[in-house]
Design a protein around this motif. Structure first.
Motif, PDB file in Angstrom:
ATOM      1  N   THR A  52       0.844  -1.206   0.000  1.00 52.12           N
ATOM      2  CA  THR A  52       0.000   0.000   0.000  1.00 52.12           C
ATOM      3  C   THR A  52       0.879   1.256   0.000  1.00 52.12           C
ATOM      4  OG1 THR A  52      -1.596  -1.219   1.336  1.00 52.12           O
ATOM      5  CG2 THR A  52      -1.897   1.149   1.234  1.00 52.12           C
ATOM      6  N   THR A  53       0.528   2.206  -0.836  1.00 51.57           N
ATOM      7  CA  THR A  53       1.238   3.481  -0.851  1.00 51.57           C
ATOM      8  C   THR A  53       0.831   4.263   0.396  1.00 51.57           C
ATOM      9  OG1 THR A  53       1.049   3.460  -3.239  1.00 51.57           O
ATOM     10  CG2 THR A  53       1.632   5.572  -2.227  1.00 51.57           C
ATOM     11  N   VAL A  54       1.831   4.736   1.172  1.00 53.46           N
ATOM     12  CA  VAL A  54       1.493   5.460   2.407  1.00 53.46           C
ATOM     13  C   VAL A  54       2.021   6.890   2.334  1.00 53.46           C
ATOM     14  CG1 VAL A  54       1.763   5.542   4.923  1.00 53.46           C
ATOM     15  CG2 VAL A  54       1.525   3.327   3.772  1.00 53.46           C
ATOM     16  N   LEU A  55       1.138   7.833   2.676  1.00 51.92           N
ATOM     17  CA  LEU A  55       1.519   9.245   2.721  1.00 51.92           C
ATOM     18  C   LEU A  55       1.207   9.725   4.131  1.00 51.92           C
ATOM     19  CD1 LEU A  55       2.521  11.074   0.460  1.00 51.92           C
ATOM     20  CD2 LEU A  55       0.221  11.957   0.224  1.00 51.92           C
ATOM     21  N   MET A  56       2.256  10.091   4.864  1.00 47.55           N
ATOM     22  CA  MET A  56       2.032  10.459   6.261  1.00 47.55           C
ATOM     23  C   MET A  56       2.474  11.896   6.536  1.00 47.55           C
ATOM     24  SD  MET A  56       3.531   8.615   9.643  1.00 47.55           S
ATOM     25  CE  MET A  56       3.896   9.570  11.105  1.00 47.55           C
TER      26      MET A  56
END
Lengths: 219, 282
Positions: free
Chosen positions: A188-192
């Motif tokens: 999963t692509t994660v943007l935090m």
């Protein structure tokens, strides 16, 4: 997977939240969005799940130009994006299990699939023993895990996390980061979004730094 | 979109926000009761005007030995006449005696029956006005055997004018009441929606469609409308019982009022909740 092309967001009274932002995030990446409070991190995330509209520029998410996305198709896009927040946004009058089931219910998931997905996510996040607890009976870290479970239960392509460790102590923060890294490891692509530079340095992943609404660094 | 989940969520929000729901129900019931009360007064006003209208007739007095059967059939042929009733002089005397029970001695001064036989001419609705009365009366007067005709021409037109003024006033008032009722219901539903803003936010976030988000609130609006309509109906029945003890001849078509109250409740509930939700679902 996510493309920003000269994106500007101006709120009422000429308040520029973001100015000429351009970047590309590939499938499976883990990216931090860093900046001080009010720098425009949350606005950037909101633009991705189309909670806000850009004033200028083009945003593409999962190969869709968001400006051209019809209103009726927005729920379909949002089912592919999971979002978690600093304040968890859990329904206080529902148990942990009901909170997670809510996300499946409202998207009309068949009962059989729902049971399977619930079991998987609760086991994965080690929450099974607390499934009948209400949010106020859980610690901050556990509540954030429930929020993650709710975001993940529909198996999204992208996970957006807006200051997910902002309300947590160091130990719980580390736990949440570990979960997010593991989710990212599984594809999963994660943007935090976070203001915590110490944490970013520890994890060593790509970082977009926003200062006064402008992209100051991409490293 | 699953109706089952929508209804379940609707019930959940009602039970978990019971006090807010009850407050909102109270306001809806009062608003619908006002509407029902207005309908009750209006229906009775028109019922009364209708009775008066029905009483509009021409009385044609006959000459002695006139052939009333031939006259009746001739008058029935006149355009605008609905019915003709023959009243013999004996019947006229009996009627008068019944009316003047306590003043019977007035009649005793006459040696024989002074009252002539007459024909009561009932008219169709289209002719119950001054012009119609005049026209028909003129035609009746031309017939052999008719001595005189009487009718309340100007009075009838006065009645028609009053009816038309009341109708315009009534429609204006009805519109104001309907808008007020919708506004009040809309405001109270908005309160309950505000109380659940987080829930709506989460629904949007996890990808629920607008129609799905609207479903529990629309369901709540309908339940509120049905209960409110029912309470309003019960209050109207109580009002009618009280009114009957003061005034005779109260007209109250119970079945229509029951169905009308529930229908208005449902329709206003749906309109109110969709108006209140509109802002949230942009």
């Amino acid at each position: 997977m996510i493309t920003f092309d000269n994106v500007t967001k101006v709120y009422q009274k000429d308040w520029v939240a973001l100015q000429d932002i351009s970047f590309f995030i590939d499938k499976g990446e883990f990216v931090f969005v860093n900046g001080t409070t009010g720098a425009g991190k949350s606005t950037l995330l909101k633009l991705i799940y189309k909670d806000e509209e850009p004033t200028k520029g083009t945003i593409k998410v999962l190969d869709q130009n968001l400006r051209l996305l019809k209103k009726k198709n927005l729920p379909k896009l949002r089912r592919k994006i999971g979002v978690i927040f600093q304040d968890f946004k859990l329904l206080q009058d529902r148990t942990l299990e009901e909170n997670i089931a809510f996300a499946l219910d409202v998207t009309d998931t068949p009962a059989r699939d729902m049971r399977k997905q619930m079991l998987e996510i609760l086991t994965y996040l080690r929450l099974s023993h607390k499934k009948f607890s209400f949010p106020y009976q859980l610690s901050g870290g556990e509540q954030q895990k429930v929020a993650i479970a709710r975001a993940l239960v529909r198996d999204p392509y992208i996970l957006l996390a807006d200051e997910p460790t902002g309300n947590l102590d160091e130990k719980s923060s580390q736990e949440i980061i570990d979960v997010l890294l593991d989710i990212n490891y599984k594809g999963t692509t994660v943007l935090m979004a976070t203001h915590n530079l110490k944490l970013i340095k520890k994890v060593k992943k790509r970082m977009l730094r926003i200062e006064d609404g402008k992209l100051a660094a991409d490293q | 979109m699953s109706l089952r989940i929508g209804i379940r969520e609707g019930f959940r929000t009602i039970t978990r926000n019971a006090s807010l729901f009850l407050l909102s129900l109270l306001v809806t019931s009062i608003a619908l009761f006002l509407l029902s009360l207005f309908a009750f007064v209006t229906v009775n006003l028109y019922h009364f005007l209708n009775i008066l209208d029905e009483k509009i007739e021409i009385i044609a007095f006959l000459e002695e030995n006139a052939d009333y059967e031939a006259l009746t059939s001739n008058i029935l042929k006149i355009n605008g006449v609905r019915d003709v009733i023959y009243v013999s002089s004996e019947q006229a005397l009996k009627d008068l005696q019944a009316e003047l029970q306590e003043t019977e001695e007035v009649l005793s001064v006459f040696e024989s029956n002074p009252l002539p036989a007459s024909l009561r001419i009932k008219l169709l609705a289209k002719s119950r006005n001054a012009r119609g009365l005049e026209e028909i009366s003129g035609k009746v007067m031309l017939l052999r055997g008719i001595r005189e005709t009487i009718y309340g021409g100007e009075l009838v037109d006065q009645l028609k004018k009053i009816t038309s003024v009341i109708t315009s006033f009534d429609i204006g008032l009805l519109l104001i009441i309907i808008f007020s009722v919708i506004f009040v219901i809309f405001q109270t539903i908005k309160l309950t929606i505000f109380a659940r803003a987080t829930e709506i936010d989460i629904m949007k976030l996890v990808g629920a469609s607008n129609s799905f988000i609207a479903l529990p609130f629309t369901f709540e609006g309908i339940v509120q409308g049905i209960l409110g309509g029912f309470i309003a109906f019960i209050l109207t029945v109580v009002t009618q019982r009280v009114a009957v003890s003061f005034l005779s001849n109260i007209y109250f078509p119970q079945g229509y009022f029951f169905v009308g109250s529930l229908l208005c409740g449902i329709i206003f509930g749906i309109i109110g909740s969709s108006l209140a939700l509109r802002k949230f679902l942009k």
